[in-house]
Design an enzyme around this catalytic site. Sequence first.
Site, mmCIF file in Angstrom:
data_model
loop_
_atom_site.group_PDB
_atom_site.id
_atom_site.type_symbol
_atom_site.label_atom_id
_atom_site.label_comp_id
_atom_site.label_asym_id
_atom_site.label_seq_id
_atom_site.Cartn_x
_atom_site.Cartn_y
_atom_site.Cartn_z
ATOM 1 C CE LYS A 32 -0.624 0.186 5.033
ATOM 2 N NZ LYS A 32 0.133 1.423 5.266
ATOM 3 C CB THR A 33 3.978 2.275 1.763
ATOM 4 O OG1 THR A 33 3.421 1.944 3.044
ATOM 5 C CG2 THR A 33 4.786 3.551 1.890
ATOM 6 C CG ASP A 91 -0.925 4.734 4.997
ATOM 7 O OD1 ASP A 91 -1.616 3.787 4.585
ATOM 8 O OD2 ASP A 91 0.233 4.592 5.441
ATOM 9 C CD GLU A 92 -2.100 1.766 8.373
ATOM 10 O OE1 GLU A 92 -3.159 1.136 8.352
ATOM 11 O OE2 GLU A 92 -0.983 1.215 8.395
ATOM 12 C CD GLN A 149 -3.152 -5.153 8.364
ATOM 13 O OE1 GLN A 149 -2.132 -5.123 9.043
ATOM 14 N NE2 GLN A 149 -3.144 -4.921 7.057
ATOM 15 N NE ARG A 172 1.439 -7.948 11.121
ATOM 16 C CZ ARG A 172 1.134 -7.159 10.105
ATOM 17 N NH1 ARG A 172 1.957 -6.210 9.741
ATOM 18 N NH2 ARG A 172 0.022 -7.325 9.410
#
Length: 661
Positions: A31-32, A215-216, A246, A594
């Site tokens: 996504k970044t 973002d987020e 998330q 993770r």
Amino acid sequence: MSSSPLNPQQQAAVEYVDGPLLVLAGAGSGKTKVITEKIAHLVATRRVEPRHIAAITFTNKAAREMRERVGKRVKGEAAEALTVTTFHSLGLRFLQIEHDRAGLRRGFSIFDGDDQMAIIRDLAPPGAKNDALYALHNLVSAAKNAGLSPEQAAAAARSVREHEAAAVYAKYQARLQAFNAVDFDDLIRLPLQLLEAEPDLAAGWRERIRYLLVDECQDTNGAQYRLLKQLAGPKGAMTCVGDDDQSIYAWRGAMPENLDQLGVDYPQLKVIKLEQNYRCTSRILRCANTLIAKNPHAHLKQLWSQHGDGEPIRVWQCRNGEHEAERVAAEIHYLHQAKEIPFGEFAILFRGNHQSRPLEKALQLLRIPYHLTGGTRFLDRAEVKDLLSWLQVLANPDNDAAFLRAIAAPKREVGATTLEKLAAMAQTAGMSLARAAGQIGFLKQLTPRAAAGLDDFNRIVNALRDEAERLTPAELVPVLAERSGLLAMVRAQCKDEASFLRRKGNLDELASWFEGARGGGPGELAAQLALLSNADRGEPGNAVRLMSLHAAKGLEFRTVFVVGCEDGNLPHEASLEEGRLEEERRLMYVGITRAKERLYLAHSAEVKRWGAIEHLLPSRFLDELPAGDLLRDGLDPERETAEKKQRGRAHMAAIAALFDD
């Protein structure tokens, strides 16, 4: 995947600029990179000038990493003109520009948690205990995060506690106004209040920010979401990136339903899913997908990977927490030796920080270096907070909370009785404590020793304020530490030279944070510094990472151990009692995703509480995972016997090495 080309979904997300866009980005889906490439695309195609583009995220660390990545794609003046920031930094910038409209003067202060609690304690009913004070503070903060003014909070109050909190909120806000200060929640609430009340102002800021990237987005609270709507306007010139799976911060106000609300507020919203995962093995993703599918979804995602199945997910049943810790430490030691995996590629994740103690003991026994996330924050260290209070007094003489801390660091014969008398005189005169302390007429009403202490403090402050005009910020900090007497106080408090040097090093590090700052006076510096978090201290090096599942979000490791997978712990007991399993399931999902190569899920059969043995049940989430991808204890005795011998030999060799030394 920084050098790899965009996949079709990423490419579509980058190129779509014809309306509001929601990018549902699964864990490890890049996504970044999408945000970075979209900024570069907007600049290269000249759809939007760089000075009119703003990318917003939640932490200073995330903003800094995004700036670094954007800097590799957008060069020179264009990169300088971009705004890559956090919600709170953007709110601070807004208030610095629009301070008159917000009823603030230049150089206003930002109160931290301690400052806020000091005011709440002063305004609360006499004799209120800490639990009640924290409850009041949380209710006031919740009202602000909902974008409510004191009047709106009073109108919305239903219970007795909410009415009490609304009354305290009104007095609290009046006190902040008198101090020319805001708190963190105000950095969002005040801009929102102004933009919603003044359409012309909102239009002006939409002209200033013509394209917004967020973002987020699943972590936004009510006020942040409304702020985004005001900045994006009816046309919705924005790209929101998030993952409802998330969203694990409901306890601090995050509302994952904001992702669904986007479609209601913007019927023309386009949704693109990023489902190719670049991090995990296919087996780990199958477990994650199967688990999270139990939660309700407006947009269900199916993560997939090209990394192959990889190793089975290990599920360990241990006798108790100590046995669990020993198995984890032995496995890390073995994998480090046999597979040459660096310690920094291991993570041990848990539901609560109290679970770290047996793990630390087991790792120490095998001399395995580790880093525990969640220790005392750098900015919460006493000497650092003392120095910051001095900076805030230099910046804003009306900041009573900073004055009260600075006058006591070091003590200057000015006790509580003197301060109470000074406060009464200041209130009668309608001025702050610092200004009252500078009035000769007031000083004459105090004892000679107290008056001399305040006079000495005033002389130092005035001299340092002059220094602040000619010194760079990095030069000002050590001068302040010396002349204020802080350094001498720290030395007197330390029993040995090592302790003194460690605490002095904290002050030196604080100075280094200002390196390269262009000035602007201590007020600007104190405001910027108040926005920093402990996430800005860098990585812990080659050491096993111990952290809570909440702290692990956004990170990845080759090998991950999730410990304490028992009902009552994960999911948490309170969630079981209240029927709130969805966020706990998302927390487990975050832990699973993770892991890049190896994943271990461990649970204990019993725990000792209050001197009695309590039997535990495995987490119900373990039964929600696909059985074919799990290797539970007892399913493959031959393999387990061989592994025990290998680990046992390695474990004994490590312990023998201690005696050899």
